[in-house]
Write an enzyme that holds these catalytic residues in place. Sequence first.
Site, PDB file in Angstrom:
ATOM      1  N   GLU A  51      15.580  -3.328 -33.890  1.00  0.00           N
ATOM      2  CA  GLU A  51      15.330  -1.922 -33.560  1.00  0.00           C
ATOM      3  C   GLU A  51      13.838  -1.654 -33.316  1.00  0.00           C
ATOM      4  OE1 GLU A  51      17.805  -0.151 -33.005  1.00  0.00           O
ATOM      5  OE2 GLU A  51      19.350  -0.204 -34.554  1.00  0.00           O
TER       6      GLU A  51
ATOM      7  N   HIS B 127      14.018   3.518 -41.046  1.00  0.00           N
ATOM      8  CA  HIS B 127      15.380   3.652 -40.508  1.00  0.00           C
ATOM      9  C   HIS B 127      16.335   3.065 -41.532  1.00  0.00           C
ATOM     10  CE1 HIS B 127      19.023   3.302 -38.318  1.00  0.00           C
ATOM     11  NE2 HIS B 127      18.903   2.006 -38.074  1.00  0.00           N
TER      12      HIS B 127
ATOM     13  N   HIS C 292      20.591   3.322 -43.490  1.00  0.00           N
ATOM     14  CA  HIS C 292      22.015   3.611 -43.352  1.00  0.00           C
ATOM     15  C   HIS C 292      22.596   4.133 -44.670  1.00  0.00           C
ATOM     16  CE1 HIS C 292      22.557   0.384 -39.912  1.00  0.00           C
ATOM     17  NE2 HIS C 292      21.554   1.221 -39.682  1.00  0.00           N
TER      18      HIS C 292
ATOM     19  N   TYR D 111      17.131  25.364 -48.617  1.00  0.00           N
ATOM     20  CA  TYR D 111      15.782  25.593 -48.112  1.00  0.00           C
ATOM     21  C   TYR D 111      15.005  24.304 -47.842  1.00  0.00           C
ATOM     22  CZ  TYR D 111      13.575  24.547 -52.642  1.00  0.00           C
ATOM     23  OH  TYR D 111      13.128  23.918 -53.764  1.00  0.00           O
TER      24      TYR D 111
ATOM     25  N   HIS E 291      25.682   6.042 -36.824  1.00  0.00           N
ATOM     26  CA  HIS E 291      24.718   4.976 -37.111  1.00  0.00           C
ATOM     27  C   HIS E 291      24.010   5.175 -38.448  1.00  0.00           C
ATOM     28  CE1 HIS E 291      21.487   2.154 -35.159  1.00  0.00           C
ATOM     29  NE2 HIS E 291      21.454   2.063 -36.484  1.00  0.00           N
TER      30      HIS E 291
ATOM     31  N   TYR F 281       2.463  24.348 -50.594  1.00  0.00           N
ATOM     32  CA  TYR F 281       3.233  23.796 -51.709  1.00  0.00           C
ATOM     33  C   TYR F 281       2.584  22.514 -52.217  1.00  0.00           C
ATOM     34  CZ  TYR F 281       7.088  21.582 -54.239  1.00  0.00           C
ATOM     35  OH  TYR F 281       7.852  20.973 -55.193  1.00  0.00           O
TER      36      TYR F 281
END
Length: 224
Positions: A73, A92, A94, A113, A155, A208
């Site tokens: 990838e 990335h 899964h 939120y 995916h 924050y």
Amino acid sequence: MTEEEMRQALVDGCHQAHRLGLNGGTAGNFSIRTENAMLITPTGFPYSDMRPDMMVACDFDGNHQGPWLPSSEWQMHAEIYRAFPAARAVVHAHPDHCVALSCLRQSLPPFHYMVASFGGDDVPCSRYERFGGPALALAAVDALAGRNACLLANHGMICFAGTIEKAVSNAAKLEMLARQYLLARSAGQPVLLNGEEMAQVRDRYTTYGQQPLKSHSPDSARDS
């Protein structure tokens, strides 16, 4: 960071994601942007076997150095780095609930939120493209417009951040929210926050967390 430090940080991120249950086996891939290229995980290795020397130096055209092949990838990572200058690390993965939602080809809506922390009112789901090809890379970039995370249809998920530690943390947060959303849907129809409410949350996120002190003087402490 030196290259050695980046390699170690990448391995540490892989191991942390594995401990968090974000990936199993050889699924998913991780990278860190270097000066003009990236370091990316090698293809076909379980995370428990990853070592710093196995991280692949790879440019954005797929040219790589060393004995290991880069992740299949790599193009998705390269296109994200090209499209988003703020991306310094890409994860990335899964994870189960992100995959489940991606298989419905549905975005994660503003049911909570914390969805706003990914840059907008939802976390989009990309169009479906076969894994490991340029079409998926472009689909991911399209879905990431205005966001720092998205689902990949049928995916998984992908996100970017300023550090690999933050990218792994964001991936874990997205998985938590996907799980909570699917749990809420199993009990009924979640009530979604509206655009104004989400805009207020995004504004609040700008201040924050811990803020750097302007001064450590006694007068400054009294003003806080």
